[in-house]
Scaffold this motif. Sequence first.
Motif, short mmCIF file in Angstrom:
data_model
loop_
_atom_site.label_atom_id
_atom_site.label_comp_id
_atom_site.label_asym_id
_atom_site.label_seq_id
_atom_site.Cartn_x
_atom_site.Cartn_y
_atom_site.Cartn_z
N TRP A 36 0.76 -1.12 0.08
CA TRP A 36 0.01 0.02 -0.02
C TRP A 36 0.78 1.30 0.17
CZ3 TRP A 36 -4.81 0.19 -0.84
CH2 TRP A 36 -5.69 -0.88 -0.73
N ARG A 37 0.46 2.10 -0.70
CA ARG A 37 1.03 3.69 -0.49
C ARG A 37 0.07 4.77 0.04
NH1 ARG A 37 2.25 1.88 -5.85
NH2 ARG A 37 0.60 2.85 -6.40
N TYR A 38 0.60 5.33 0.75
CA TYR A 38 -0.34 6.56 1.50
C TYR A 38 0.55 7.67 1.34
CZ TYR A 38 -2.31 2.43 4.00
OH TYR A 38 -2.96 1.17 4.13
N ASN A 128 -1.54 -0.99 9.91
CA ASN A 128 -2.44 -2.23 9.92
C ASN A 128 -1.90 -3.12 8.73
OD1 ASN A 128 -3.80 -1.63 12.26
ND2 ASN A 128 -5.08 -0.59 11.36
N THR A 129 -1.83 -2.25 7.53
CA THR A 129 -1.42 -3.01 6.44
C THR A 129 -0.21 -3.05 5.80
OG1 THR A 129 -1.67 -0.75 5.00
CG2 THR A 129 -3.51 -1.94 5.39
N GLY A 130 0.64 -2.16 6.44
CA GLY A 130 2.19 -2.32 5.77
C GLY A 130 2.06 -1.44 4.65
N GLY A 131 3.54 -0.87 4.28
CA GLY A 131 3.32 -0.06 3.21
C GLY A 131 4.19 1.20 3.45
N ASN A 132 4.09 1.81 2.33
CA ASN A 132 4.86 3.38 2.16
C ASN A 132 4.12 4.58 2.81
OD1 ASN A 132 7.29 2.49 1.48
ND2 ASN A 132 6.34 2.03 -0.35
N PRO A 145 3.85 -4.31 8.51
CA PRO A 145 2.47 -4.57 9.34
C PRO A 145 2.81 -4.83 10.80
CG PRO A 145 2.26 -5.86 7.52
CD PRO A 145 3.69 -5.33 7.46
N GLY A 146 1.98 -3.97 11.64
CA GLY A 146 2.45 -4.20 13.27
C GLY A 146 3.41 -3.24 13.90
N GLN A 147 4.43 -2.93 13.01
CA GLN A 147 5.57 -2.08 13.35
C GLN A 147 5.32 -1.11 14.27
OE1 GLN A 147 7.98 -0.78 10.23
NE2 GLN A 147 9.59 0.12 11.42
N ALA A 148 5.97 -1.09 15.36
CA ALA A 148 6.08 -0.02 16.30
C ALA A 148 7.18 1.21 16.06
CB ALA A 148 6.36 -0.63 17.85
N PRO A 149 6.71 2.29 16.24
CA PRO A 149 7.60 3.49 16.34
C PRO A 149 8.84 3.36 17.13
CG PRO A 149 5.82 4.13 17.38
CD PRO A 149 5.50 3.02 17.02
N PRO A 150 9.85 3.97 17.13
CA PRO A 150 9.97 5.07 16.15
C PRO A 150 10.36 4.35 14.66
CG PRO A 150 12.53 4.74 17.44
CD PRO A 150 11.08 4.05 17.98
N TYR A 151 10.29 5.26 13.66
CA TYR A 151 10.42 4.75 12.25
C TYR A 151 11.59 5.43 11.78
CZ TYR A 151 5.51 3.49 13.23
OH TYR A 151 4.30 3.07 13.78
#
Length: 160
Positions: A36-38, A128-132, A145-151
């Motif tokens: 997904w791209r946001y 939720n979906t993973g992506g950029n 998906p599910g990754q916690a901060p920091p990014y």
Amino acid sequence: MGRILLAVVALLLPAHAQEWRLTRSQSLTQEGTRAWRYTLSPADRAGRELWQKLVLQYQDHLRAGYRVDLGSWRLYFLGGRLRLEPHCPQVNPACFTFGALPVEKGVQDRFLLGLSQLLDQALAQARNTGGNLTLSGLFRVELKPGQAPPYLARPSGWAP
């Protein structure tokens, strides 16, 4: 008094988000779907003009080694890498890096509050979906998906 102010800000937040647009897309190829791209960008001409001026100052801040506060998120370089991390749990105007612009403070307040709200929404969806996720002209972050901060982030549309 503080509770009343927070209640008023909470009621006004949905209106502020209208100054920003969140676009969500996904490519479909023969191999299957891609990530997904946001993309988060100002929704109208006035917003784009304000953002262009703000983002230039934000880029200069980052190049100079300062942080940029975007409400509930903070962007800064650490060890030569751009990081996006949680900042202000109770978003209010003091949680932002304001630009030195000939614009009323209330206009910047509303604009940045809308940015913060939609950035929270975009990051939640991307987690939720993973992506950029790209904040137009400032940064791009890739989430699993599910990754916690920091990014870890990368500059988008500019060079450090």
